[in-house]
Design an enzyme around this catalytic site. Structure first.
Site, PDB file in Angstrom:
ATOM      1  N   GLU A 104       4.278  -7.586   9.481  1.00  0.00           N
ATOM      2  CA  GLU A 104       3.404  -8.759   9.623  1.00  0.00           C
ATOM      3  C   GLU A 104       4.125 -10.064   9.288  1.00  0.00           C
ATOM      4  O   GLU A 104       3.791 -10.763   8.328  1.00  0.00           O
ATOM      5  CB  GLU A 104       2.154  -8.598   8.750  1.00  0.00           C
ATOM      6  CG  GLU A 104       1.265  -7.460   9.199  1.00  0.00           C
ATOM      7  CD  GLU A 104      -0.005  -7.318   8.378  1.00  0.00           C
ATOM      8  OE1 GLU A 104      -0.963  -6.725   8.868  1.00  0.00           O
ATOM      9  OE2 GLU A 104      -0.029  -7.792   7.216  1.00  0.00           O
TER      10      GLU A 104
ATOM     11  N   GLU B 106      -2.125  -0.740  13.051  1.00  0.00           N
ATOM     12  CA  GLU B 106      -3.072  -0.572  11.950  1.00  0.00           C
ATOM     13  C   GLU B 106      -4.481  -0.804  12.496  1.00  0.00           C
ATOM     14  O   GLU B 106      -4.800  -1.919  12.919  1.00  0.00           O
ATOM     15  CB  GLU B 106      -2.784  -1.557  10.807  1.00  0.00           C
ATOM     16  CG  GLU B 106      -1.426  -1.385  10.155  1.00  0.00           C
ATOM     17  CD  GLU B 106      -1.197  -2.361   9.006  1.00  0.00           C
ATOM     18  OE1 GLU B 106      -2.188  -2.996   8.558  1.00  0.00           O
ATOM     19  OE2 GLU B 106      -0.042  -2.509   8.565  1.00  0.00           O
TER      20      GLU B 106
ATOM     21  N   MET C  22      -9.189  -1.512  -2.870  1.00  0.00           N
ATOM     22  CA  MET C  22     -10.530  -1.569  -2.294  1.00  0.00           C
ATOM     23  C   MET C  22     -10.517  -1.459  -0.773  1.00  0.00           C
ATOM     24  O   MET C  22     -11.541  -1.636  -0.120  1.00  0.00           O
ATOM     25  CB  MET C  22     -11.224  -2.866  -2.719  1.00  0.00           C
ATOM     26  CG  MET C  22     -11.408  -3.007  -4.213  1.00  0.00           C
ATOM     27  SD  MET C  22     -12.388  -1.650  -4.922  1.00  0.00           S
ATOM     28  CE  MET C  22     -14.006  -2.045  -4.250  1.00  0.00           C
TER      29      MET C  22
END
Length: 645
Positions: free
Chosen positions: A141, A312, A362
């Site tokens: 990225e 992804e 998370m």
């Protein structure tokens, strides 16, 4: 084909074989590993530890999986930063960034280039001919966390060299930048500084050149890695995972150096960050906007010259958006099928298992931290079963092209002339309105060949170069230009003959005045398609052409000369929709307004339907068609596929 991102270093070694076995049983084919592992591969300067990665690759290979190996350069280890603190980037405010996150390096750092050369060479030598390694992902990225543009001394030195190569002499630069204004004249290239921390706004030409330079530095750095991998890994692919709604980097030059492009698809996070009306954000909070993922599939298919992966794919709630809702049941399956319908060769889920520690704890995965399968696991199972019964034909050319200009966001960031002017929002409006009419859209860069497209949409092209002008001349379909097209020249000046600059060769008109409007101030527009509104932007045009649309004051809003049209305002969705219906029909297409959450996509003879909405919809199909998936009534968050003709 399907894949997954896996981090063996996060889990006990005795778990790896079981993970690999379950991946293969699920039906996955590719596994990406290693892109953040430099500190484990080289725990001390010069002391390499390949044993764990050797074992991980062997375990995956034994299960019949193919490995995509990431170069670990997005996370230089602490010892490297301590030894060479100058590799750390400097932000726009002049503050040096610190170790402790990721992407903590400057693209212009000579030291980091050498360290990159060293570690990528070692990686290529060790795994470049490994039979289980299918290919490599460079870094991770590029530009994430605002890291394309650095303001350190090495960037300043490199920028000065870049300017000297570009302009040749300082007098040429002074002329190009208009430095006579505000007494900004330079005597040598060594006097030019980076365009940050100025008291008033920096020279727009200076800023635009710096943005160009910064993007080119990323390509230069990526090419360094690609060349090493090509030398040591013949026959293996090289890709990079780009991001969504990211404009600091021009992806097209990077794409030229890759075998194909990849991108990271997070529809819910992107929707939460988009400048959408609140009711739209709430409607699509658990599905993503119906055009968010498709827009990027089409963009990165163009960057990859017809080939792309989703490296992804969001599998559940993410951790980085302002709000992180759970996807509606069925959406992971829908997103997967939509990527495949748009031509993705592989869809890879992020990640195999939710990690219980650190920054991304998370972020959901296909499994929970307690090793149990999470909801997306079962949706992937269903996709695998469905894929086994459906052969996908090659993708074809869409009937509509949308010209996406990677430099336009820089131009409008430098000088927006209106707080709400947002290039991506305008481009997305054109794309979304076309898709709501059931039209497939190819995204192409300026200058791409336009033959075969019935309709070409140019939402805004501020700098029109000769290659792009020639492509418009040679287009055999209708071409619609949006506002601010041809409004600047290469050096960020108003064109000598006024906007739309070079486009006057196609459209005999001049834009003599512009205004930006606050969101609540609307302009009425009327013509043969009805009465509509526009806002945010208006232009005054001088021409002998008769307008097709007029503002309430009688002045023209839309002009046409042969196959070319110019829209002198930011249109409402209703205005743009009515215009595109008429132009598409004229071009021999059959636009059909779709229910708000329904989108269609053609792949060869197969038609795919995706219901992003919470209501059941009846599909616009004739009776007797053969459904390969689903049926004529499409439930919320469901997919259907049928054969056309």
């Amino acid at each position: 084909m399907l894949g997954v991102c896996y981090y063996p270093e996060h889990w006990p070694r005795e778990r790896w074989s079981e993970d690999a076995r379950r991946m293969r049983e699920l039906g996955l084919a590719y596994v990406r590993v290693g892109e953040f592992a430099w500190a484990l591969l080289e725990p001390e300067p010069g002391r390499l530890d390949w044993a764990w990665l050797d074992e991980a690759v062997a375990v995956l290979a034994q299960a019949g999986l193919k490995v995509v190996l990431g170069t670990p350069t997005a996370t230089p280890p602490k010892w490297l930063v301590d030894r060479y603190p100058e590799i750390l980037p400097v932000d726009r405010e002049g503050r040096r960034r610190r170790f402790g996150g990721r992407r903590h390096y400057c693209f212009s750092s000579p030291v980091y280039h050498e360290e990159t050369r060293r570690i990528v060479t070692l990686l290529g030598e060790r795994y470049g001919k490994h039979p289980a390694v299918a290919g490599f992902q460079t870094d991770n990225e590029y530009g994430c966390h605002g890291t394309v543009r650095c303001y350190c001394e090495r960037c300043q030195d490199a920028f000065r060299k870049w300017l000297e190569e570009r302009y040749g002499s300082i007098d040429v630069l002074n002329e190009a930048w208009g430095t006579v204004f505000w007494s900004q004249r330079y005597r040598t290239f060594q006097e030019v500084e980076l365009p940050n921390l100025t008291v008033a706004e920096a020279n727009p030409s200076h800023l635009l050149d710096y943005y160009r330079f910064a993007s080119e530095q990323v390509r230069r750095y990526n090419r360094l890695q690609v060349e090493i991998l090509r030398a040591h890994a013949p026959g293996k692919f090289v890709t990079h995972n780009f991001m969504g709604f990211f404009t600091d980097l021009n992806p097209f030059p990077l794409g030229e150096d890759l075998d194909f492009a990849s991108w990271d698809s997070y529809p819910l996070g992107f929707t939460d960050l988009m400048p959408l009306p609140e009711e739209e954000k709430l409607r699509y909070a658990r599905t993503g906007h119906p055009d968010v993922a498709a827009f990027h599939h089409d963009l990165y298919r163009a960057v990859g010259r017809g080939r792309f992966w989703v490296m992804e794919q969001q599998p559940g709630p993410v951790n980085w958006a302002p709000h992180n809702p759970n996807p509606a049941p069925g959406m992971v399956r829908l997103w997967t099928w939509e990527a495949l319908a748009n031509g993705a060769e592989v869809v890879s889920y992020f990640r195999w298992r939710q990690v219980p520690f650190a920054q991304e704890q998370m972020h959901a995965g296909l499994h929970r931290p307690d090793y149990a399968p999470d909801a997306a696991f079962f949706e992937v199972q269903r996709v695998v079963e469905e894929l086994g019964a459906l052969s996908l034909p090659p993708p074809g050319q869409a009937p509509v092209a949308l010209v996406y200009d990677p430099e336009a966001p820089w131009v409008y960031e430098v000088q927006p002339h209106g707080a709400e002017w947002n290039y991506l929002a305008l481009v997305f409006l054109f794309y979304s309105v076309a898709r709501r009419l059931g039209l497939d859209v190819d995204i192409v860069p300026p200058g791409a060949a336009l033959q075969g497209y019935r309709l070409v949409l140019v939402p805004s092209l501020p700098i029109v170069r000769e290659k792009a002008l020639n492509a418009f001349r040679e287009a055999d379909g209708i071409v619609l230009f949006g506002p601010r097209s041809g409004s600047k020249n290469e050096n960020f000046h108003i064109p000598q003959g006024l906007p739309p600059g070079p486009l006057q060769a196609l459209l005999p008109l001049k834009v003599v005045r512009v205004e930006s409007l606050p969101p609540g101030l609307r302009e009425e527009v009327e013509g043969p398609w009805g009465r509509f509104s526009s806002g945010l932007w208006r232009e005054w045009v001088e021409t002998d052409l008769s307008p097709l649309l007029r503002f309430a004051d009688g002045l023209g809003a839309l002009f046409r000369a042969g196959r070319y049209l110019y829209l002198a305002a930011w249109p409402s969705p209703e205005l743009l929709g009515a215009l595109l219906v008429g132009l598409a029909q004229e071009g021999g297409l059959s636009p059909k307004p779709l229910p708000s959450g329904l989108r269609l996509r053609w792949r060869g003879h197969l038609v795919f339907a995706f219901n992003y909405g919470p209501e059941e919809v009846v599909l616009p199909v004739p009776s007797g068609v053969r459904f390969r998936l689903g049926g004529p009534r499409l439930s919320p968050y469901e997919v259907a596929v049928w054969e056309e003709g």
